[in-house]
Write a protein that holds these residues in place. Structure first.
Motif, PDB file in Angstrom:
ATOM      1  N   HIS A  69     -31.486  12.815  14.155  1.00 26.03           N
ATOM      2  CA  HIS A  69     -30.991  12.276  12.914  1.00 26.03           C
ATOM      3  C   HIS A  69     -31.916  11.038  12.756  1.00 26.03           C
ATOM      4  O   HIS A  69     -31.705  10.132  13.491  1.00 26.03           O
ATOM      5  CB  HIS A  69     -29.710  11.996  12.824  1.00 26.03           C
ATOM      6  CG  HIS A  69     -28.616  13.001  13.171  1.00 26.03           C
ATOM      7  ND1 HIS A  69     -28.283  13.989  12.347  1.00 26.03           N
ATOM      8  CD2 HIS A  69     -28.041  13.270  14.403  1.00 26.03           C
ATOM      9  CE1 HIS A  69     -27.538  14.749  12.673  1.00 26.03           C
ATOM     10  NE2 HIS A  69     -27.289  14.602  14.030  1.00 26.03           N
ATOM     11  N   GLY A  70     -33.111  11.129  11.936  1.00 26.98           N
ATOM     12  CA  GLY A  70     -33.817   9.982  11.768  1.00 26.98           C
ATOM     13  C   GLY A  70     -34.866   9.888  12.954  1.00 26.98           C
ATOM     14  O   GLY A  70     -34.665  10.935  13.891  1.00 26.98           O
ATOM     15  N   ASP A  71     -35.450   8.595  13.299  1.00 23.12           N
ATOM     16  CA  ASP A  71     -36.467   8.798  14.271  1.00 23.12           C
ATOM     17  C   ASP A  71     -35.946   8.015  15.733  1.00 23.12           C
ATOM     18  O   ASP A  71     -36.512   8.609  16.691  1.00 23.12           O
ATOM     19  CB  ASP A  71     -37.405   7.589  14.250  1.00 23.12           C
ATOM     20  CG  ASP A  71     -38.321   8.270  12.884  1.00 23.12           C
ATOM     21  OD1 ASP A  71     -38.370   9.637  12.592  1.00 23.12           O
ATOM     22  OD2 ASP A  71     -38.924   7.401  12.136  1.00 23.12           O
ATOM     23  N   ASP A  72     -34.817   7.740  15.849  1.00 22.54           N
ATOM     24  CA  ASP A  72     -34.256   6.942  17.069  1.00 22.54           C
ATOM     25  C   ASP A  72     -33.018   7.656  17.533  1.00 22.54           C
ATOM     26  O   ASP A  72     -32.310   6.952  18.341  1.00 22.54           O
ATOM     27  CB  ASP A  72     -34.419   5.490  16.966  1.00 22.54           C
ATOM     28  CG  ASP A  72     -33.255   5.086  15.944  1.00 22.54           C
ATOM     29  OD1 ASP A  72     -32.836   5.620  15.145  1.00 22.54           O
ATOM     30  OD2 ASP A  72     -33.146   3.807  16.073  1.00 22.54           O
ATOM     31  N   PHE A  73     -32.688   8.814  16.812  1.00 25.25           N
ATOM     32  CA  PHE A  73     -31.105   9.093  17.167  1.00 25.25           C
ATOM     33  C   PHE A  73     -31.023  10.770  17.226  1.00 25.25           C
ATOM     34  O   PHE A  73     -31.566  11.285  16.435  1.00 25.25           O
ATOM     35  CB  PHE A  73     -30.008   8.398  16.218  1.00 25.25           C
ATOM     36  CG  PHE A  73     -28.846   8.702  16.443  1.00 25.25           C
ATOM     37  CD1 PHE A  73     -28.174   8.423  17.639  1.00 25.25           C
ATOM     38  CD2 PHE A  73     -27.990   9.484  15.411  1.00 25.25           C
ATOM     39  CE1 PHE A  73     -26.667   8.855  17.671  1.00 25.25           C
ATOM     40  CE2 PHE A  73     -26.644  10.187  15.667  1.00 25.25           C
ATOM     41  CZ  PHE A  73     -25.958   9.579  16.816  1.00 25.25           C
ATOM     42  N   ALA A  74     -30.129  11.057  18.142  1.00 29.11           N
ATOM     43  CA  ALA A  74     -29.802  12.448  18.017  1.00 29.11           C
ATOM     44  C   ALA A  74     -28.549  12.752  18.668  1.00 29.11           C
ATOM     45  O   ALA A  74     -27.833  11.906  19.459  1.00 29.11           O
ATOM     46  CB  ALA A  74     -30.920  13.184  18.930  1.00 29.11           C
ATOM     47  N   THR A  75     -28.016  13.863  18.126  1.00 28.18           N
ATOM     48  CA  THR A  75     -26.546  14.087  18.652  1.00 28.18           C
ATOM     49  C   THR A  75     -27.057  15.521  19.617  1.00 28.18           C
ATOM     50  O   THR A  75     -27.768  16.341  19.370  1.00 28.18           O
ATOM     51  CB  THR A  75     -25.637  14.651  17.724  1.00 28.18           C
ATOM     52  OG1 THR A  75     -26.116  15.667  16.744  1.00 28.18           O
ATOM     53  CG2 THR A  75     -25.142  13.354  16.882  1.00 28.18           C
ATOM     54  N   ILE A  76     -26.175  15.656  20.636  1.00 28.00           N
ATOM     55  CA  ILE A  76     -26.653  16.917  21.344  1.00 28.00           C
ATOM     56  C   ILE A  76     -25.112  17.686  21.242  1.00 28.00           C
ATOM     57  O   ILE A  76     -24.030  17.435  21.120  1.00 28.00           O
ATOM     58  CB  ILE A  76     -26.517  16.514  23.042  1.00 28.00           C
ATOM     59  CG1 ILE A  76     -27.811  15.580  23.071  1.00 28.00           C
ATOM     60  CG2 ILE A  76     -26.322  17.346  24.068  1.00 28.00           C
ATOM     61  CD1 ILE A  76     -28.265  14.885  24.490  1.00 28.00           C
ATOM     62  N   GLY A  77     -25.150  19.070  21.177  1.00 31.51           N
ATOM     63  CA  GLY A  77     -24.120  20.027  21.546  1.00 31.51           C
ATOM     64  C   GLY A  77     -24.423  21.370  22.006  1.00 31.51           C
ATOM     65  O   GLY A  77     -25.558  21.617  22.465  1.00 31.51           O
ATOM     66  N   LEU A  78     -23.577  22.348  22.065  1.00 35.41           N
ATOM     67  CA  LEU A  78     -23.799  23.697  22.255  1.00 35.41           C
ATOM     68  C   LEU A  78     -24.132  23.732  23.674  1.00 35.41           C
ATOM     69  O   LEU A  78     -25.216  24.705  23.896  1.00 35.41           O
ATOM     70  CB  LEU A  78     -24.600  24.214  21.030  1.00 35.41           C
ATOM     71  CG  LEU A  78     -24.322  24.778  19.870  1.00 35.41           C
ATOM     72  CD1 LEU A  78     -22.911  25.779  20.181  1.00 35.41           C
ATOM     73  CD2 LEU A  78     -23.968  23.614  18.979  1.00 35.41           C
ATOM     74  N   VAL A  79     -23.609  22.977  24.423  1.00 36.52           N
ATOM     75  CA  VAL A  79     -24.142  22.814  25.877  1.00 36.52           C
ATOM     76  C   VAL A  79     -23.021  23.917  26.542  1.00 36.52           C
ATOM     77  O   VAL A  79     -21.565  23.661  26.705  1.00 36.52           O
ATOM     78  CB  VAL A  79     -23.944  21.627  26.584  1.00 36.52           C
ATOM     79  CG1 VAL A  79     -24.230  21.543  28.129  1.00 36.52           C
ATOM     80  CG2 VAL A  79     -25.008  20.653  25.895  1.00 36.52           C
ATOM     81  N   ILE A  80     -23.695  25.156  27.059  1.00 39.01           N
ATOM     82  CA  ILE A  80     -22.733  26.006  27.502  1.00 39.01           C
ATOM     83  C   ILE A  80     -23.477  26.802  28.735  1.00 39.01           C
ATOM     84  O   ILE A  80     -24.600  26.981  28.540  1.00 39.01           O
ATOM     85  CB  ILE A  80     -22.378  27.480  26.310  1.00 39.01           C
ATOM     86  CG1 ILE A  80     -21.980  26.874  25.312  1.00 39.01           C
ATOM     87  CG2 ILE A  80     -21.644  28.300  26.840  1.00 39.01           C
ATOM     88  CD1 ILE A  80     -21.581  27.706  24.098  1.00 39.01           C
ATOM     89  N   THR A  81     -22.622  26.987  29.687  1.00 35.17           N
ATOM     90  CA  THR A  81     -23.106  28.246  30.766  1.00 35.17           C
ATOM     91  C   THR A  81     -22.141  29.156  30.748  1.00 35.17           C
ATOM     92  O   THR A  81     -20.846  28.772  30.790  1.00 35.17           O
ATOM     93  CB  THR A  81     -23.401  27.385  31.939  1.00 35.17           C
ATOM     94  OG1 THR A  81     -22.298  26.833  32.571  1.00 35.17           O
ATOM     95  CG2 THR A  81     -24.579  26.320  31.997  1.00 35.17           C
ATOM     96  N   THR A  82     -22.508  30.512  30.921  1.00 31.96           N
ATOM     97  CA  THR A  82     -21.516  31.274  30.840  1.00 31.96           C
ATOM     98  C   THR A  82     -20.814  31.014  32.262  1.00 31.96           C
ATOM     99  O   THR A  82     -21.076  30.891  33.330  1.00 31.96           O
ATOM    100  CB  THR A  82     -22.347  32.768  30.809  1.00 31.96           C
ATOM    101  OG1 THR A  82     -21.274  33.706  30.624  1.00 31.96           O
ATOM    102  CG2 THR A  82     -23.093  32.855  32.099  1.00 31.96           C
ATOM    103  N   PRO A  83     -19.484  31.637  32.138  1.00 33.10           N
ATOM    104  CA  PRO A  83     -18.601  31.472  33.511  1.00 33.10           C
ATOM    105  C   PRO A  83     -19.067  32.094  34.735  1.00 33.10           C
ATOM    106  O   PRO A  83     -18.894  31.460  35.623  1.00 33.10           O
ATOM    107  CB  PRO A  83     -17.110  32.180  33.101  1.00 33.10           C
ATOM    108  CG  PRO A  83     -17.188  31.981  31.507  1.00 33.10           C
ATOM    109  CD  PRO A  83     -18.529  32.076  30.912  1.00 33.10           C
ATOM    110  N   ARG A  84     -19.726  33.208  34.630  1.00 32.11           N
ATOM    111  CA  ARG A  84     -20.400  33.725  35.699  1.00 32.11           C
ATOM    112  C   ARG A  84     -21.104  32.740  36.595  1.00 32.11           C
ATOM    113  O   ARG A  84     -21.390  32.912  37.894  1.00 32.11           O
ATOM    114  CB  ARG A  84     -21.149  35.062  35.354  1.00 32.11           C
ATOM    115  CG  ARG A  84     -21.850  35.700  36.380  1.00 32.11           C
ATOM    116  CD  ARG A  84     -20.871  36.257  37.337  1.00 32.11           C
ATOM    117  NE  ARG A  84     -21.793  37.049  38.326  1.00 32.11           N
ATOM    118  CZ  ARG A  84     -22.346  36.501  39.371  1.00 32.11           C
ATOM    119  NH1 ARG A  84     -22.255  35.139  39.751  1.00 32.11           N
ATOM    120  NH2 ARG A  84     -23.046  36.811  40.230  1.00 32.11           N
ATOM    121  N   ILE A  85     -21.741  31.773  35.919  1.00 32.44           N
ATOM    122  CA  ILE A  85     -22.788  30.945  36.783  1.00 32.44           C
ATOM    123  C   ILE A  85     -22.398  29.472  36.860  1.00 32.44           C
ATOM    124  O   ILE A  85     -23.172  28.779  37.086  1.00 32.44           O
ATOM    125  CB  ILE A  85     -24.034  31.343  36.337  1.00 32.44           C
ATOM    126  CG1 ILE A  85     -24.471  30.717  34.729  1.00 32.44           C
ATOM    127  CG2 ILE A  85     -24.800  32.660  36.297  1.00 32.44           C
ATOM    128  CD1 ILE A  85     -25.765  30.080  34.704  1.00 32.44           C
TER     129      ILE A  85
END
Ligand SMILES: CC(C)(COP(=O)(O)OP(=O)(O)OC[C@H]1O[C@@H](n2cnc3c(N)ncnc32)[C@H](O)[C@@H]1OP(=O)(O)O)[C@@H](O)C(=O)NCCC(=O)NCCS
Length: 292
Positions: A69-85
């Motif tokens: 969002h703009g030049d100096d900011f970001a949001t992070i999400g959808l961090v997923i690892t499948t339960p198997r690993i």
């Protein structure tokens, strides 16, 4: 004959999230019981960047996204690892990749309980709790406070009327993301005189609908900007993510049957993310966990 066998471990590589079929992402989010539909993944892929971890035959084992969002900011999400690993270092590796790609940007995210220790170890600090409230929208709404101003619908080609207000509440101009969300959202504004003092969006997401972003100057305005959508959603599954723990707005959601299903923690790295001005506009409803 031996009754167990140790299989050779496999190597995972990072690929761009746009290079895999959306159904593989959908399967990944189902594996951790998240409600995202393929359509939701598609929208998120258009809103930001991401990587997936795949094995030698193209199976997806993990994902992580970032939304500048703009030049100096970001949001992070959808961090997923499948339960198997899980618990084998894959989540940390994905985050290392994302942090490298985000460079010197200030960052914010909403951490689940499972991911919280990982983010703390990466230097993120806690700012607030987000209450994920959901349920069937009621047939009859609880009594509403007096309305101060005029509610109206905003056509999606007049987003410029809410962009500056949103930037004051969110802390950064996120006009690009708002334009994407608006493609499939109904938008309500609250005006006092000629000034837009609040707005809210409602769109299909996951199991039903999400009301957010909702930007308002006070609880009473936020109630009206949420109620205007809830009225049309009677009987439909509805979700609101808010950092309001108590007060008129939280009470209204509770009385409307939107109970707390889960909490996540808003965390940041670099500049502080949540900065409320006295009497200024405030984010009462989130666009989504990944978009903050
Ligand atoms: C959160 C998640 C991505 C972590 O992925 P992962 O592959 O298990 O992560 P890692 O194996 O790299 O572990 C990272 C850290 O998490 C912690 N951790 C992971 N599994 C753990 C477990 N079973 N018990 C306790 N701590 C654990 C450890 O602190 C670990 O740190 P270490 O590297 O010092 O050992 C994964 O659990 C997940 O997908 N959960 C469901 C979806 C979710 O909540 N996503 C987060 C969105 S914000």
């Amino acid at each position: 004959m031996q009754r167990s066998v140790r299989l050779k471990s496999f190597e995972l590589v990072a690929r761009d999230i746009n290079d895999v079929d959306v159904d593989l992402l959908h399967t990944l989010s189902i594996s951790v019981r998240w409600p995202h539909r393929p359509k939701d993944w598609d929208l998120l892929r258009r809103a930001g960047h991401g990587i997936v971890t795949v094995d030698g035959i193209g199976r997806v084992f993990g994902s992580a996204m970032w939304f500048p969002h703009g030049d100096d900011f970001a949001t992070i999400g959808l961090v997923i690892t499948t339960p198997r690993i899980q618990a084998q270092g894959g989540g940390r590796w994905l985050m290392d990749q994302v942090l490298e790609r985000c460079g010197h940007r200030n960052l914010a995210l909403n951490a689940t309980h499972a991911a919280y220790p990982l983010y703390v170890s990466l230097g993120f600090t806690s700012e607030a709790i987000v209450y994920m409230r959901q349920g069937e929208a009621p047939q009859t709404l609880p009594p509403l406070p007096a309305l101060d101003g005029e509610l109206s619908e905003l056509p999606s080609d007049r987003l410029s009327e809410i962009t500056a207000l949103d930037a004051r509440a969110f802390g950064t101009n996120r006009a690009t993301v708002l334009a994407l969300l608006a493609e499939d959202a109904s938008i309500a504004t609250l005006r006092r005189g000629s000034e837009v003092v609040g707005y809210s969006m409602c769109r299909e997401f996951g199991r039903g609908f999400v009301i957010g972003p909702t930007i308002a100057r006070n609880d009473q305005d936020a109630v009206h900007l949420t109620a205007v959508h809830l009225k049309k959603l009677a009987g439909r599954f509805t979700r609101v993510d808010t950092r309001e723990r108590d007060g008129v707005f939280a009470e209204f959601l509770q009385q409307s049957g939107l109970g707390i299903a889960e909490t996540v923690t808003t965390m940041s790295k670099g500049r502080r993310f949540l900065n409320r001005e006295d009497n200024g506009p405030w984010v009462y409803g989130l666009a989504g966990h990944a978009l903050s």
